[in-house]
Design an enzyme around this catalytic site. Sequence first.
Site, PDB file in Angstrom:
ATOM      1  N   LYS A  22      35.085  30.170  38.094  1.00 29.31           N
ATOM      2  CA  LYS A  22      34.419  29.694  39.204  1.00 29.31           C
ATOM      3  C   LYS A  22      35.137  29.905  40.592  1.00 29.31           C
ATOM      4  O   LYS A  22      34.341  30.259  41.714  1.00 29.31           O
ATOM      5  CB  LYS A  22      33.980  28.285  39.045  1.00 29.31           C
ATOM      6  N   GLN A  39      33.532  19.418  36.069  1.00 23.33           N
ATOM      7  CA  GLN A  39      33.420  20.013  34.969  1.00 23.33           C
ATOM      8  C   GLN A  39      33.298  19.308  33.550  1.00 23.33           C
ATOM      9  O   GLN A  39      34.069  18.537  33.558  1.00 23.33           O
ATOM     10  CB  GLN A  39      34.546  21.058  34.648  1.00 23.33           C
ATOM     11  N   ASP A  44      25.233  21.492  40.028  1.00 24.78           N
ATOM     12  CA  ASP A  44      24.978  21.638  38.446  1.00 24.78           C
ATOM     13  C   ASP A  44      23.471  21.205  38.163  1.00 24.78           C
ATOM     14  O   ASP A  44      22.816  21.603  37.317  1.00 24.78           O
ATOM     15  CB  ASP A  44      25.559  20.991  37.780  1.00 24.78           C
TER      16      ASP A  44
END
Length: 281
Positions: free
Chosen positions: A52, A96, A119
């Site tokens: 990422k 995460q 997200d």
Amino acid sequence: MILIDGKKAAAELREELKHEVEGLKAKYNKVPGLTVILIGDLTPSQIYVRNKEKSANEVGLKSEVLKYPDSVEEKTILEKIEELNKDETVSGILVQLPLPKHIDKQKVIETILPSKDVDGFHPMNVGNLSSGYESSVPCTPLGCYLLIKKVEPNLSGKKAVIIGRSNLNGKPMTQLLLKENCTVTITHSKTKDLKAECLEADIIVAAVGIPELVKGDWVKKDTIVIDVGINKIENGIVGDVDFDEVSKNAKALTPVPGGVGPMTIACLLKNTIECFKRSQI
Ligand code: NAP
């Protein structure tokens, strides 16, 4: 059969995003910023976060990774998120997953400002997506959606079967395809005849976590098949779709690896840029 090349599509999307970031930099004299919080030393999470960060740098985003040990207190993470919520240089915050057991995932998700929730997991974004309003959309289903649209730009009236009803994949995928006027069937572990459902589908999105569940004779000739699954087996990684069998029948199919996976990260960058743009209005 069209082999849907997710690597190529993701590289094209990153290139587009890179140009967009250049434009935003020229207009606002600043670039979107992505902050990732990584807790613990799980190898897959570390690899995801490294990828990422690499991709964010490639398109010109300001990116930082904040690392904490497994033993970090929940309070420390929540306070850091509050701080990032107020930081104007941070457009998007991602924690995460998975988290250590002592940290409440939902509390963490709900502490992130919805406008920085890259997200798309915050209940406000989930609600906005299902109400058809502007929202961050979870990255994997967004990537699947963009791949489907590449093969078939007009989805109106198509029958879509989603296999799996997770908040991460199946449910947001359903919302995206409904918005495109598909007729959507969402299936799960209690679905009585999955094969019969799939045989009705113009589009199948498999997000299950069972290696090669979808077989060749489950798929009509003109079906677009998107394989979200990433399953480790003895000799490598396979998806939720039996690639060898389904590739003989389907109109289009994503490979695993090299299909949905690369698009997930590219969509995270896209979401970060969208959060930045909304914050400038
Ligand atoms: P999940 O939360 O475990 O959900 C799996 C879903 O599949 C559940 O809704 C479950 O039904 C359903 N299911 C289980 N067995 C079934 C069966 N026999 N027939 C029909 N449905 C069945 O999984 P997830 O997080 O959505 O992930 C799914 C897969 O995608 C995994 O392999 C994961 O590694 C992969 N993944 C890939 C990416 C990527 O970037 N490519 C990103 C995220 C996840 P119930 O609700 O009834 O239990």
